[in-house]
Design a protein around this motif. Structure first.
Motif, PDB file in Angstrom:
ATOM      1  N   SER A 436     -72.763-117.114-127.803  1.00  0.00           N
ATOM      2  CA  SER A 436     -73.998-117.581-127.166  1.00  0.00           C
ATOM      3  C   SER A 436     -75.230-117.231-127.986  1.00  0.00           C
ATOM      4  CB  SER A 436     -74.136-116.990-125.760  1.00  0.00           C
ATOM      5  OG  SER A 436     -74.268-115.577-125.822  1.00  0.00           O
ATOM      6  N   GLU A 437     -75.076-116.267-128.915  1.00  0.00           N
ATOM      7  CA  GLU A 437     -76.177-115.864-129.786  1.00  0.00           C
ATOM      8  C   GLU A 437     -76.116-116.559-131.147  1.00  0.00           C
ATOM      9  OE1 GLU A 437     -76.430-111.599-130.034  1.00  0.00           O
ATOM     10  OE2 GLU A 437     -75.899-111.354-127.921  1.00  0.00           O
ATOM     11  N   GLY A 438     -75.159-117.480-131.309  1.00  0.00           N
ATOM     12  CA  GLY A 438     -75.073-118.255-132.545  1.00  0.00           C
ATOM     13  C   GLY A 438     -74.189-117.655-133.612  1.00  0.00           C
ATOM     14  N   TYR A 439     -73.394-116.657-133.237  1.00  0.00           N
ATOM     15  CA  TYR A 439     -72.497-116.046-134.214  1.00  0.00           C
ATOM     16  C   TYR A 439     -71.208-116.852-134.334  1.00  0.00           C
ATOM     17  CZ  TYR A 439     -75.546-111.972-133.760  1.00  0.00           C
ATOM     18  OH  TYR A 439     -76.626-111.151-133.753  1.00  0.00           O
ATOM     19  N   ARG A 440     -70.640-116.831-135.521  1.00  0.00           N
ATOM     20  CA  ARG A 440     -69.369-117.511-135.760  1.00  0.00           C
ATOM     21  C   ARG A 440     -68.251-116.480-135.670  1.00  0.00           C
ATOM     22  NH1 ARG A 440     -68.028-121.691-140.725  1.00  0.00           N
ATOM     23  NH2 ARG A 440     -65.994-122.373-139.931  1.00  0.00           N
ATOM     24  N   THR A 497     -68.066-130.205-136.848  1.00  0.00           N
ATOM     25  CA  THR A 497     -67.763-128.885-137.380  1.00  0.00           C
ATOM     26  C   THR A 497     -66.430-128.365-136.866  1.00  0.00           C
ATOM     27  OG1 THR A 497     -68.563-126.591-137.511  1.00  0.00           O
ATOM     28  CG2 THR A 497     -69.062-127.795-135.502  1.00  0.00           C
ATOM     29  N   GLY A 498     -65.843-127.471-137.605  1.00  0.00           N
ATOM     30  CA  GLY A 498     -64.623-126.808-137.166  1.00  0.00           C
ATOM     31  C   GLY A 498     -64.919-125.611-136.285  1.00  0.00           C
ATOM     32  N   ASP A 499     -66.189-125.245-136.167  1.00  0.00           N
ATOM     33  CA  ASP A 499     -66.594-124.092-135.372  1.00  0.00           C
ATOM     34  C   ASP A 499     -66.482-124.411-133.882  1.00  0.00           C
ATOM     35  OD1 ASP A 499     -67.416-121.538-134.924  1.00  0.00           O
ATOM     36  OD2 ASP A 499     -69.245-121.692-136.123  1.00  0.00           O
ATOM     37  N   ASN A 500     -66.624-123.379-133.047  1.00  0.00           N
ATOM     38  CA  ASN A 500     -66.519-123.602-131.604  1.00  0.00           C
ATOM     39  C   ASN A 500     -67.823-124.128-131.018  1.00  0.00           C
ATOM     40  OD1 ASN A 500     -68.253-121.366-130.583  1.00  0.00           O
ATOM     41  ND2 ASN A 500     -66.695-120.083-131.562  1.00  0.00           N
ATOM     42  N   ALA A 501     -67.754-124.586-129.779  1.00  0.00           N
ATOM     43  CA  ALA A 501     -68.883-125.276-129.153  1.00  0.00           C
ATOM     44  C   ALA A 501     -70.071-124.355-128.915  1.00  0.00           C
ATOM     45  CB  ALA A 501     -68.429-125.914-127.842  1.00  0.00           C
ATOM     46  N   LYS A 502     -69.812-123.133-128.449  1.00  0.00           N
ATOM     47  CA  LYS A 502     -70.927-122.253-128.090  1.00  0.00           C
ATOM     48  C   LYS A 502     -71.742-121.837-129.305  1.00  0.00           C
ATOM     49  CE  LYS A 502     -69.220-120.470-123.703  1.00  0.00           C
ATOM     50  NZ  LYS A 502     -70.291-121.187-122.971  1.00  0.00           N
ATOM     51  N   THR A 503     -71.069-121.475-130.397  1.00  0.00           N
ATOM     52  CA  THR A 503     -71.793-121.108-131.623  1.00  0.00           C
ATOM     53  C   THR A 503     -72.607-122.284-132.142  1.00  0.00           C
ATOM     54  OG1 THR A 503     -70.069-119.524-132.236  1.00  0.00           O
ATOM     55  CG2 THR A 503     -71.538-120.271-133.987  1.00  0.00           C
ATOM     56  N   THR A 504     -71.981-123.457-132.168  1.00  0.00           N
ATOM     57  CA  THR A 504     -72.661-124.654-132.671  1.00  0.00           C
ATOM     58  C   THR A 504     -73.851-125.022-131.794  1.00  0.00           C
ATOM     59  OG1 THR A 504     -70.526-125.451-133.478  1.00  0.00           O
ATOM     60  CG2 THR A 504     -72.325-127.045-133.384  1.00  0.00           C
ATOM     61  N   THR A 505     -73.671-124.937-130.490  1.00  0.00           N
ATOM     62  CA  THR A 505     -74.759-125.266-129.562  1.00  0.00           C
ATOM     63  C   THR A 505     -75.925-124.301-129.728  1.00  0.00           C
ATOM     64  OG1 THR A 505     -73.209-126.193-127.966  1.00  0.00           O
ATOM     65  CG2 THR A 505     -75.364-125.528-127.124  1.00  0.00           C
ATOM     66  N   ALA A 506     -75.612-123.021-129.912  1.00  0.00           N
ATOM     67  CA  ALA A 506     -76.676-122.024-130.074  1.00  0.00           C
ATOM     68  C   ALA A 506     -77.502-122.301-131.325  1.00  0.00           C
ATOM     69  CB  ALA A 506     -76.065-120.620-130.135  1.00  0.00           C
ATOM     70  N   ILE A 507     -76.822-122.626-132.428  1.00  0.00           N
ATOM     71  CA  ILE A 507     -77.534-122.947-133.672  1.00  0.00           C
ATOM     72  C   ILE A 507     -78.335-124.232-133.498  1.00  0.00           C
ATOM     73  CG2 ILE A 507     -77.222-123.664-136.080  1.00  0.00           C
ATOM     74  CD1 ILE A 507     -76.845-120.698-135.760  1.00  0.00           C
ATOM     75  N   ALA A 508     -77.707-125.249-132.871  1.00  0.00           N
ATOM     76  CA  ALA A 508     -78.372-126.544-132.673  1.00  0.00           C
ATOM     77  C   ALA A 508     -79.645-126.381-131.844  1.00  0.00           C
ATOM     78  CB  ALA A 508     -77.423-127.525-131.999  1.00  0.00           C
ATOM     79  N   LYS A 509     -79.584-125.529-130.843  1.00  0.00           N
ATOM     80  CA  LYS A 509     -80.753-125.309-129.983  1.00  0.00           C
ATOM     81  C   LYS A 509     -81.893-124.672-130.774  1.00  0.00           C
ATOM     82  CE  LYS A 509     -81.989-123.427-125.447  1.00  0.00           C
ATOM     83  NZ  LYS A 509     -81.493-122.663-124.272  1.00  0.00           N
ATOM     84  N   GLN A 510     -81.538-123.780-131.708  1.00  0.00           N
ATOM     85  CA  GLN A 510     -82.561-123.097-132.518  1.00  0.00           C
ATOM     86  C   GLN A 510     -83.331-124.075-133.409  1.00  0.00           C
ATOM     87  OE1 GLN A 510     -81.086-119.655-134.727  1.00  0.00           O
ATOM     88  NE2 GLN A 510     -79.598-119.244-133.105  1.00  0.00           N
TER      89      GLN A 510
END
Length: 836
Positions: A436-440, A497-510
């Protein structure tokens, strides 16, 4: 940890120089036709050159030596201009070819170096790993779980496993590494490789023409056919009037010359090649010419997250150990967290190149004084695979002690580890908190296994889930403004992306990414029907946990919706999608050779903002090419009709223009369209317009109508001056002078007016394009010589005009063109009203 832990020295610098001197460069050289000879042959087939030669021959036969020599001189000038343009285009493409040459890694002087593949020499120790293209033939001297796709040589698409201990230990140039890593001692390079010996067929391969090129060539062919028909008709009419074969033939050739728009193909080639060269100077390598014409049409850009939207500079930010069940910072870890980081490091490549693996190796170095890495050698590995993906490495030391470590997507390792419901809940809570904080996040596990008969798949090992390591990869500083530039240009952006949804969403929101609220996973996507996916893909902008098949379905679904798709990628798994996209974009620094081979563009600096520049350049090239061709059509119409109407209608001076006048006008128009318009700067509103539909014909009805009306207006002005001169009972020479001057004046003003079909001439005069003033200056100076220097005036059949007649001609030429400024005013007013 040493840079080269394989204990191979490789060649010294002196040995490299000696090998290169003895065996030459690593390049495929085949006997090809000399490019200059090929250009001359192509030039000899040009209809305009053929017409000039015929006209010159007729003049010589009829005893008119002066006109004959002039046309021969014109042939030389036209040829020089054409060869110059061809050379300019060829040089631009050659620079692109050199710049896009692939690179490879070698061991020299105990160190790993990255060099151009062309600099590889016999005896080099070449390092090849998953995703790379093998640059020369050689023998394997070290390998781990190494397999190669040799379809380029065998036609078989499956991977072949190779090892130094088995008979099949040779690798070949042009093949690609499917898995693992190997060190290869180079034995053959260039033409001596297996590919080089069977590559004789490369000599006959011709580059396919692009859709736009075919369209333009088709247009020119139609005009050539039209010119041939008119030529025969006019020749017949004149012959039956005069029964003079030579005179009627010259008149017909004059008209045929005026019809042929030979500048159009020349302009297209120059615009595309020089446009690619301009992109190269911006750090964008164009591998396929068709990409230049497609750039301006892009409606969707699909981009990876890591390294494209983010910095790709991973730092280990959080760790979650199953022993403590706490999310903590790795700065001051306890023993359990330290052990977790160590296992994660063993699960990484011995020579890390992935940013996360580099971060794990760095963390290990900081936390452990006793470095165990030199003591352990990798004896087996399972490359990244599965859905979701994971990877496993098996190390062993001289004592037989073994380490089996795995890392990958948490879902993948949780599914094959023995975990209680409580433990699963704790892991999922930790992942939710971290992402949720954008970490992978990566999960880490270890296993024990006796013997050497390893399972066929890594999932068969009895794994113990050890914990989670989390990395922070901050967004690039310019990415928010890059996204806004795409949005302003009417281009949708989608993250795949191959990353998960929460990390990607957190970065996208930023970064203020549009549509960050909704996402679709790879598994969910694969369950949709083609029809549902086509609808879903238009309204979803974030796609997570993607794999090759899912990426390819996204691209094809967008294409099915008539979208022009640009796709960025860097890994092996991106290859199919990059190939399928209209514009495949590989990253120059972190991109694998597979990605670069599949792509049509390479961004040298891995900077997505360059794609904004590339789209702008694509739009500029297309717009300027359209201006050039509209100019050609507009100015050809009055030349054709000024020759045709007096001739067919039997006016007082039917032969008002002869081949020498037509060729002079052609010498002005050629450089104008291919030099002036190519150098025109980008109009300021070009990136605020919607992408042009790729299916739209280059010559749409509205624009073609504009060019025809412009041409007809100039024709009216020219023929008015003709009739004015006849009414004043001027001589044929005086009438010809005034008609010719109107055409020259209209040509100059048309060049200035058609620099934009939106902005006024007062705006375009401020554009930075010094070539326009140079070319106009040359035109005015040359015309002045023809009108006022007796030797030229007599040769061209002119008569020195007085000031009043000259002003009338310039005024008529001005008025026959400047009226379009009123149309531009109306266009701007309507545009402003539509924005309200």
């Amino acid at each position: 940890m040493p840079i080269n832990n394989f204990n191979f020295k490789g060649l010294t610098n002196e040995q490299v120089l000696l090998a290169r001197k003895e065996f030459g460069p690593n390049s495929l050289n085949y006997k090809k036709e000399n490019e200059i000879v090929a250009a001359i042959k192509s030039l000899a087939k040009e209809p305009m050159i053929i017409l000039l030669l015929v006209a010159a021959l007729i003049y010589f036969v009829s005893g008119n030596l002066g006109d004959g020599f002039f046309l021969l001189s014109a042939i030389i000038i036209v040829s020089v201009i054409s060869l110059y343009q061809d050379s300019r285009s060829r040089n631009a493409l050659e620079k692109l070819k050199n710049l896009s040459q692939p690179t490879c890694k070698v061991i020299r002087n105990y160190e790993i170096e990255e060099i151009r593949s062309g600099d590889l020499v016999i005896g080099d120790y070449l390092i090849v790993e998953e995703g790379t293209s093998i640059s020369a033939d050689g023998n394997i001297i070290h390998s781990n779980d190494f397999s190669v796709n040799e379809s380029i040589l065998t036609g078989e698409s499956f991977a072949v496993f190779k090892d130094k201990s088995v008979e099949n230990q040779l690798v070949f140039k042009g093949t690609t590494v499917a898995s693992g890593l190997a060190i290869v001692e180079i034995t053959h390079i260039g033409n001596e490789t297996k590919l080089g010996k069977i590559g004789k067929s490369l000599e006959s391969i011709k580059e396919e023409k692009t859709p736009l090129e075919l369209q333009i060539n088709n247009f020119v062919k139609k005009l050539v056919i039209f010119g041939a028909v008119v030529f025969v008709i006019v020749w017949g009419i004149n012959y039956f009037h005069s029964y003079d074969i030579i005179d009627s033939l010259l008149k017909a050739l004059t008209l045929a010359m005026s019809i042929l728009p030979e500048e159009i193909p020349m302009a297209f080639t120059a615009f595309m090649a020089i446009g690619a060269w301009r992109l190269m100077k911006m750090g964008i390598v164009v591998k396929q010419m068709k990409t230049v014409e497609t750039l301006g049409s892009a409606t969707v850009i699909c981009t990876d997250k890591t390294g494209t939207i983010t910095e790709n500079k991973m730092t280990l930010a959080k760790v979650f150990s199953m022993a403590s069940l706490q999310v903590i910072s790795p700065a001051e870890p306890k023993e359990d967290e330290k052990n977790l980081i160590k296992i994660a490091m063993w699960a990484s490549e011995p020579i890390p190149f992935d940013p996360m693996e580099i971060a794990l190796h760095n963390a290990y170095e900081d936390l452990f004084e006793n470095d165990e890495r030199p003591n352990f050698k990798i004896i087996h590995e399972y490359p990244l695979g599965g859905k979701p993906p994971m990877m496993t490495h098996i190390f062993e030391n001289d004592k037989g002690e073994r380490i089996i470590a795995a890392k990958g997507a948490p879902e993948a390792l949780m599914a094959i580890s023995q975990l209680s419901k409580f433990e699963k809940d704790q892991i999922e809570t930790a992942i939710k908190t971290i992402t949720s904080e954008g970490y992978r996040v990566l999960a880490v596990a270890e296993s024990n296994f006796k013997g050497n008969n390893f399972p066929e798949t890594q999932q068969e090992f009895p794994f113990i889930f050890k914990g989670i390591v989390a990395f922070y990869d901050p967004p690039k500083k310019n990415i928010a403004s890059v996204l806004q530039d795409f949005y302003a240009a009417g281009i949708a952006v989608k993250i795949i992306t191959g990353d998960n949804a929460k990390t990607t969403t957190a970065i996208a929101k930023q970064i203020n990414f549009k549509g960050y609220e909704n996402s679709l996973s790879g598994d969910e996507l694969m369950q949709l029907s083609d029809a549902d996916l086509q609808q879903k893909v238009m309204h979803t902008n974030i796609f997570t946990r993607m794999f090759p098949e899912a990426k390819l379905r996204i691209i094809n679904a967008l294409k099915a919706n008539n979208q022009i798709v640009a796709m960025t990628g860097d890994g092996v798994n991106d290859g199919p999608a990059l190939k399928a996209a209209h514009i495949g974009i590989a990253m120059g620094k972190k991109g694998t050779e597979i990605a670069k081979q599949a792509a049509s563009l390479i961004l040298l600096e891995d900077d997505l903002s360059k794609m904004v520049d590339a789209v702008a350049m694509g739009r500029r090239i297309y717009t300027n090419l359209k201006k050039a061709i509209q100019y050609i059509i507009s100015i050809h119409i009055p030349i054709i009709l000024t020759v045709f109407i007096p001739l067919v209608l039997g006016w007082v001076f039917p032969n008002i223009l002869s081949p020498v006048h037509i060729i002079f006008l052609e010498l002005i128009m050629g450089p104008t369209c291919s030099i002036i318009f190519e150098n025109e700067p980008m109009e300021k509103n070009i990136m605020l317009q919607k992408p042009r539909p790729f299916t739209t014909t280059f010559f749409n009805r509205k624009e073609l109508t504009t060019s025809i009306i412009q041409g007809l207006t100039i024709t009216v002005g020219t023929l008015m001056v003709y009739q004015y001169a006849v009414h004043r009972e001027f001589t044929e020479a005086h009438t010809r002078t005034m008609v010719f001057t109107v055409l020259i004046a209209a040509n100059i003003f048309l060049t200035l007016v058609n620099r934009s079909f939106y902005y006024s001439i007062f705006t375009t005069l401020k554009y930075k394009n010094n070539l326009i003033y140079l070319m106009i200056g040359i035109t005015i100076f040359t015309t002045a010589l023809l009108l006022f220097v007796t030797v030229f005036t007599d040769f061209f059949g002119f008569e020195q005009p007085d000031i009043l007649d000259l002003l009338i001609c310039i005024g008529i030429g001005f008025l026959s063109v400047i009226w379009y400024e009123l149309v531009k005013i109306n266009t701007r007013l309507r545009s402003n009203i539509s924005k309200l």
